[in-house]
Design a protein around this motif. Sequence first.
Motif, PDB file in Angstrom:
ATOM      1  N   VAL A  43      24.532  48.227  76.151  1.00 56.96           N
ATOM      2  CA  VAL A  43      25.328  47.465  77.124  1.00 56.96           C
ATOM      3  C   VAL A  43      26.831  47.667  76.951  1.00 56.96           C
ATOM      4  O   VAL A  43      27.616  47.101  77.702  1.00 56.96           O
ATOM      5  N   GLY A  44      27.251  48.452  75.971  1.00 57.88           N
ATOM      6  CA  GLY A  44      28.669  48.606  75.680  1.00 57.88           C
ATOM      7  C   GLY A  44      29.446  49.270  76.804  1.00 57.88           C
ATOM      8  O   GLY A  44      28.879  49.958  77.658  1.00 57.88           O
ATOM      9  N   PRO A  45      30.770  49.089  76.821  1.00 56.19           N
ATOM     10  CA  PRO A  45      31.599  49.609  77.916  1.00 56.19           C
ATOM     11  C   PRO A  45      31.702  51.125  77.951  1.00 56.19           C
ATOM     12  O   PRO A  45      32.136  51.689  78.963  1.00 56.19           O
ATOM     13  N   TYR A  46      31.304  51.809  76.882  1.00 58.13           N
ATOM     14  CA  TYR A  46      31.420  53.267  76.848  1.00 58.13           C
ATOM     15  C   TYR A  46      30.077  53.966  77.055  1.00 58.13           C
ATOM     16  O   TYR A  46      30.001  55.191  76.992  1.00 58.13           O
ATOM     17  N   GLU A  47      29.029  53.196  77.297  1.00 53.82           N
ATOM     18  CA  GLU A  47      27.711  53.785  77.550  1.00 53.82           C
ATOM     19  C   GLU A  47      27.693  54.481  78.914  1.00 53.82           C
ATOM     20  O   GLU A  47      28.322  54.026  79.871  1.00 53.82           O
ATOM     21  N   THR A  48      26.941  55.582  78.999  1.00 54.20           N
ATOM     22  CA  THR A  48      26.851  56.299  80.266  1.00 54.20           C
ATOM     23  C   THR A  48      25.895  55.623  81.246  1.00 54.20           C
ATOM     24  O   THR A  48      26.111  55.671  82.461  1.00 54.20           O
ATOM     25  N   LYS A  49      24.836  54.992  80.719  1.00 54.40           N
ATOM     26  CA  LYS A  49      23.869  54.314  81.586  1.00 54.40           C
ATOM     27  C   LYS A  49      23.517  52.949  80.986  1.00 54.40           C
ATOM     28  O   LYS A  49      22.404  52.728  80.512  1.00 54.40           O
ATOM     29  N   TYR A  87      27.395  42.203  70.990  1.00 49.35           N
ATOM     30  CA  TYR A  87      26.879  41.703  72.267  1.00 49.35           C
ATOM     31  C   TYR A  87      25.762  40.686  72.014  1.00 49.35           C
ATOM     32  O   TYR A  87      24.619  40.882  72.448  1.00 49.35           O
ATOM     33  N   PRO A  88      26.064  39.584  71.342  1.00 49.87           N
ATOM     34  CA  PRO A  88      25.004  38.621  71.000  1.00 49.87           C
ATOM     35  C   PRO A  88      24.372  37.968  72.215  1.00 49.87           C
ATOM     36  O   PRO A  88      23.163  37.713  72.223  1.00 49.87           O
ATOM     37  N   GLN A  89      25.148  37.686  73.257  1.00 49.62           N
ATOM     38  CA  GLN A  89      24.570  37.043  74.441  1.00 49.62           C
ATOM     39  C   GLN A  89      23.604  37.981  75.137  1.00 49.62           C
ATOM     40  O   GLN A  89      22.491  37.595  75.504  1.00 49.62           O
ATOM     41  N   GLU A  90      24.025  39.235  75.307  1.00 52.59           N
ATOM     42  CA  GLU A  90      23.146  40.217  75.951  1.00 52.59           C
ATOM     43  C   GLU A  90      21.891  40.465  75.115  1.00 52.59           C
ATOM     44  O   GLU A  90      20.801  40.683  75.649  1.00 52.59           O
ATOM     45  N   THR A  91      22.042  40.414  73.793  1.00 54.68           N
ATOM     46  CA  THR A  91      20.887  40.589  72.907  1.00 54.68           C
ATOM     47  C   THR A  91      19.894  39.451  73.085  1.00 54.68           C
ATOM     48  O   THR A  91      18.689  39.672  73.247  1.00 54.68           O
ATOM     49  N   THR A  92      20.388  38.229  73.081  1.00 55.88           N
ATOM     50  CA  THR A  92      19.511  37.065  73.266  1.00 55.88           C
ATOM     51  C   THR A  92      18.805  37.125  74.610  1.00 55.88           C
ATOM     52  O   THR A  92      17.597  36.838  74.717  1.00 55.88           O
ATOM     53  N   GLU A  93      19.536  37.515  75.645  1.00 53.12           N
ATOM     54  CA  GLU A  93      18.956  37.557  76.983  1.00 53.12           C
ATOM     55  C   GLU A  93      17.853  38.601  77.096  1.00 53.12           C
ATOM     56  O   GLU A  93      16.788  38.334  77.666  1.00 53.12           O
ATOM     57  N   GLN A 139      29.335  45.082  59.380  1.00 54.37           N
ATOM     58  CA  GLN A 139      29.471  43.961  60.306  1.00 54.37           C
ATOM     59  C   GLN A 139      28.159  43.705  61.038  1.00 54.37           C
ATOM     60  O   GLN A 139      27.761  42.555  61.233  1.00 54.37           O
ATOM     61  N   MET A 140      27.476  44.766  61.444  1.00 55.08           N
ATOM     62  CA  MET A 140      26.217  44.593  62.164  1.00 55.08           C
ATOM     63  C   MET A 140      25.177  43.908  61.295  1.00 55.08           C
ATOM     64  O   MET A 140      24.539  42.928  61.716  1.00 55.08           O
ATOM     65  N   VAL A 141      24.973  44.401  60.065  1.00 55.44           N
ATOM     66  CA  VAL A 141      23.897  43.840  59.250  1.00 55.44           C
ATOM     67  C   VAL A 141      24.218  42.419  58.798  1.00 55.44           C
ATOM     68  O   VAL A 141      23.313  41.660  58.463  1.00 55.44           O
ATOM     69  N   ARG A 142      25.482  42.048  58.795  1.00 52.18           N
ATOM     70  CA  ARG A 142      25.845  40.691  58.409  1.00 52.18           C
ATOM     71  C   ARG A 142      25.532  39.671  59.498  1.00 52.18           C
ATOM     72  O   ARG A 142      25.139  38.540  59.203  1.00 52.18           O
ATOM     73  N   THR A 143      25.702  40.050  60.749  1.00 55.15           N
ATOM     74  CA  THR A 143      25.723  39.040  61.804  1.00 55.15           C
ATOM     75  C   THR A 143      24.693  39.212  62.906  1.00 55.15           C
ATOM     76  O   THR A 143      24.433  38.256  63.638  1.00 55.15           O
ATOM     77  N   ALA A 144      24.116  40.387  63.065  1.00 59.05           N
ATOM     78  CA  ALA A 144      23.269  40.628  64.235  1.00 59.05           C
ATOM     79  C   ALA A 144      21.858  40.107  64.054  1.00 59.05           C
ATOM     80  O   ALA A 144      21.349  39.969  62.933  1.00 59.05           O
TER      81      ALA A 144
END
Length: 230
Positions: A43-49, A87-93, A139-144
Amino acid sequence: MIPFDYHMHTRFSEDADDTPEAMCHRAIELGVPEIGFSEHWDVGPYETKPRFFTPEPWYAELERLRGLFASQLLIRAGIEIAEPHLYPQETTEVLARAPFDYVIGSVHFVGPNFMFNGKYLQTHSADEVYNSYFAEMEQMVRTAELDIVAHFDIPARSGKPIFGYEPARYEEKIRSALKTIIERNLAMDINVSGLRKPSQIIMPDPLILQMVCRNGRTARNTWFGRPSPP
């Protein structure tokens, strides 16, 4: 032979072409008793799709295949989420859209920099690339919200032929991330996709796997705390 593979992508991901059914047939041919489909959710802003993956029809297809291959193959429902800590909100959704069995977390981008981008790798030093990547991984493994850490040192897959890879040089950052992985009881993806590349590596590097084992944990053939499929 490792008797299962939980990191598999089909045409429901934007970077793959095979159908889930074809991959099931191949797993049976190879004698693999258990697989897991884990399509990309980006979902990131630099993704192509971004948001290419649609969980609902994908899960319906997995249910059909579970019935079709019930006596031959155990099929798990997973998902690979890129930078889920950002992207925690998008992950939860997205996790609410299907009964996923496990979540793979991966770092593909550090800021705007894609870890497979040859131009980026050729115009930055090894220290710039690996230090920034391992900081993002920590950062990812700490919080995601995740169960499995994907291809722990993925920049090396493309970067090793360009500027080499010495994991011991980044030991402090690597150990910091591993400490969190162990504390959270996360599993680590043993990824061999690098063997199809000029780098000829597995991920994590064997030195990193030794660090994990010396801390009393190894990859486990267990379930990850999410509901098992019916």
